[in-house]
Scaffold this motif. Sequence first.
Motif, PDB file in Angstrom:
ATOM      1  N   VAL A 463       1.085  -0.811   0.054  1.00 51.87           N
ATOM      2  CA  VAL A 463      -0.091   0.398  -0.059  1.00 51.87           C
ATOM      3  C   VAL A 463       1.428   1.034   0.043  1.00 51.87           C
ATOM      4  O   VAL A 463       1.382   1.123   0.957  1.00 51.87           O
ATOM      5  N   ASP A 464       0.450   1.934  -0.439  1.00 50.01           N
ATOM      6  CA  ASP A 464       1.647   3.529  -0.607  1.00 50.01           C
ATOM      7  C   ASP A 464       0.496   4.447  -0.850  1.00 50.01           C
ATOM      8  O   ASP A 464      -0.529   4.726  -1.034  1.00 50.01           O
ATOM      9  N   SER A 465       0.797   5.759  -1.766  1.00 50.54           N
ATOM     10  CA  SER A 465       0.763   7.727  -2.005  1.00 50.54           C
ATOM     11  C   SER A 465      -0.464   7.168  -0.214  1.00 50.54           C
ATOM     12  O   SER A 465      -1.140   8.091  -0.515  1.00 50.54           O
ATOM     13  N   ILE A 466       0.186   7.007   1.047  1.00 47.53           N
ATOM     14  CA  ILE A 466      -0.881   6.601   2.387  1.00 47.53           C
ATOM     15  C   ILE A 466      -0.584   8.457   2.801  1.00 47.53           C
ATOM     16  O   ILE A 466       0.501   9.516   2.500  1.00 47.53           O
ATOM     17  N   SER A 467      -1.976   9.518   2.667  1.00 50.43           N
ATOM     18  CA  SER A 467      -1.960  10.547   2.943  1.00 50.43           C
ATOM     19  C   SER A 467      -3.192  10.758   4.622  1.00 50.43           C
ATOM     20  O   SER A 467      -4.364   9.693   4.453  1.00 50.43           O
ATOM     21  N   VAL A 468      -3.081  11.232   5.173  1.00 41.80           N
ATOM     22  CA  VAL A 468      -4.104  11.974   5.920  1.00 41.80           C
ATOM     23  C   VAL A 468      -3.600  13.642   6.290  1.00 41.80           C
ATOM     24  O   VAL A 468      -3.316  14.282   6.412  1.00 41.80           O
ATOM     25  N   ASP A 469      -5.234  13.479   5.962  1.00 51.84           N
ATOM     26  CA  ASP A 469      -6.131  15.015   5.625  1.00 51.84           C
ATOM     27  C   ASP A 469      -7.206  15.372   7.236  1.00 51.84           C
ATOM     28  O   ASP A 469      -7.920  13.881   7.295  1.00 51.84           O
ATOM     29  N   TRP A 470      -7.079  16.492   7.522  1.00 53.86           N
ATOM     30  CA  TRP A 470      -8.114  16.593   8.595  1.00 53.86           C
ATOM     31  C   TRP A 470      -8.874  17.338   7.987  1.00 53.86           C
ATOM     32  O   TRP A 470      -9.155  18.967   7.726  1.00 53.86           O
ATOM     33  N   ILE A 485       4.209   8.200   6.740  1.00 53.47           N
ATOM     34  CA  ILE A 485       4.621   6.574   6.306  1.00 53.47           C
ATOM     35  C   ILE A 485       4.170   6.954   5.123  1.00 53.47           C
ATOM     36  O   ILE A 485       2.761   7.138   4.130  1.00 53.47           O
ATOM     37  N   SER A 486       5.010   6.208   4.160  1.00 54.63           N
ATOM     38  CA  SER A 486       4.393   6.075   2.650  1.00 54.63           C
ATOM     39  C   SER A 486       4.263   5.196   2.351  1.00 54.63           C
ATOM     40  O   SER A 486       3.392   4.733   1.312  1.00 54.63           O
ATOM     41  N   SER A 487       4.317   3.600   3.009  1.00 53.13           N
ATOM     42  CA  SER A 487       3.850   2.295   2.664  1.00 53.13           C
ATOM     43  C   SER A 487       3.737   1.675   3.249  1.00 53.13           C
ATOM     44  O   SER A 487       4.622   1.508   4.714  1.00 53.13           O
ATOM     45  N   LEU A 488       3.245   0.688   3.793  1.00 59.33           N
ATOM     46  CA  LEU A 488       2.879  -0.773   4.400  1.00 59.33           C
ATOM     47  C   LEU A 488       2.364  -1.938   3.634  1.00 59.33           C
ATOM     48  O   LEU A 488       2.182  -1.897   2.149  1.00 59.33           O
ATOM     49  N   PHE A 489       3.095  -3.611   3.772  1.00 54.66           N
ATOM     50  CA  PHE A 489       3.290  -3.909   3.064  1.00 54.66           C
ATOM     51  C   PHE A 489       1.883  -5.436   4.210  1.00 54.66           C
ATOM     52  O   PHE A 489       1.559  -4.809   5.192  1.00 54.66           O
ATOM     53  N   GLN A 490       1.731  -6.668   3.390  1.00 56.13           N
ATOM     54  CA  GLN A 490       0.478  -7.046   3.359  1.00 56.13           C
ATOM     55  C   GLN A 490       0.752  -7.126   5.135  1.00 56.13           C
ATOM     56  O   GLN A 490       2.037  -8.167   5.609  1.00 56.13           O
TER      57      GLN A 490
END
Length: 538
Positions: A463-470, A485-490
Amino acid sequence: MRRCCGLVSHINVPVPLKSISVQLQVLDHVASVSSSLQYVNEEEHPLEAVFIFPLPRDAAVCHFSAKIGEQEIVAEVQDKQSALDQYDDAVSSGQQAFLLEGSDESSGVFKLSVGCLSPGQNASITIIYVIELSVQANHALHFCLPAVLNPRYTPAASAAGVPEISSACVIPYTLSLTVDVRSSDRISRLESSCPLDPLVFLNSDHTHATVNLSAGHQFDKDVELLLYYENTHQPTAVVEAGAATAQPGSLMGDPVLMISLYPEFPADLMASLESQGEFVFVVDRSRSMRCKMHRWKGARMRIKSARDTLLLLLKSLPIGCYFNIYGFGSHFESFFPQSVVYSEDTMEEALKRVKNMKADMGGTEILQPLKHIYSQPCYPDHPRQLFIFTDGKVHNTKEVLDLVKSHAYSHRCFSFGISKSASAALIKGMARKSSGHAQFIRGTKRMQPKVMQSLRFALQPAVDSISVDWTIPEGVTVDMLSPPISSLFQGQRALIYAQLKGQSSGKTEGAVTLKYRLKDQPVTNQLQFTLKPTEDTG
């Protein structure tokens, strides 16, 4: 002589343990663990005792106190040498004194020195720590209470005249464990390696439950708990109120928000993806790799274990990928001028050369081989994956980590620390800066299973392109406490922490929007949270 855990004398003899009381409070994915242990000096002379206890990796101690008789002392942070001097002065004058310090042998072991425990006198020790619960392959959250913390004490002397840890059926102390779980998700069930009383739900929506360890548990093995939520992959947002006694605007005075992100990787999507990539293996060949993996009988040399692991990795790569192997010490060398296509011929050539690898390259200089690797062009549709094996420390850790971070867009780093001598800052830092994965191989643990786990990560999409908007009302600001955080694995879960500052004159709720991509498929989740949480003393 093996060091016991718990309260022991200065000659490593356990002080009799009378009772243990543990309270475990779980809030979504984080646990607060409060352990109270009662001891008594049954000797006819005073004891200068030491309390030794292991902490899980990444646990944070938030309270430590010790009480002898009617005197209680609560630990506070001081300069190490100043604390040592004050402790020595107190002991030499016959006063009760306590000294808590990190062990020189292991960063995960702490010691509390307790002075002058008189004959027949009781000692009560309480420790509270906070820890993020790890996620298991079956999506359960895992907690472990180690039995090693609570040794059995047998009054009868052994053949050597030293009291020993007993495996007798009758335990000489009482043990109680209560678990309280509060969650924004429905609690499915709670399992344990030890007998539990029935789980009791305290509300109708099954988000608050409690359970006790059944009476009579022998504590001859670790108490392991597995907690299951119903909507495992649903992101959550939980707010904890600031401490009422803390100054508003301070770290402890303002509310803190915890967001959990545990992406789901659909099976049909995973099955449709082809395994590909460029795999670059970087092996430490410095002199220290000639040392044994551990000090017990049958230990192998670190370089031999690394060689065997590399042979296994080479045989496990997918046909059609690219690969290369580097060895480094005071200088470095590579098997091929640049990464080559993985085929039967190139694999056989690499296998022959790996079998002849020796720890004969001097010191530990990892910066130059990394610079060389990053200077090589990447192959389209073959993401670069670095596997780095080292047992040492480097003098330029920050420079190495800055270099890895500057190339984070082009690769992931899977780093392996071999033995206790490996630098945790280096191993964890390289993985974190590149959104990779870090592993440590210490003691008698085998390297191959951990390395193969990382290879599975490397062969999977992330998983990439992780963004957090408030979305927050006027007058309130959000201060991010966690790095991006830029990416997460399974199978990986991220906990994101942020602090809410200021006051809203009207609205009492805010929202956070989580976005990410999985193989070009966008996913969006919006979570609501309260700006005015109920005050808690936790």
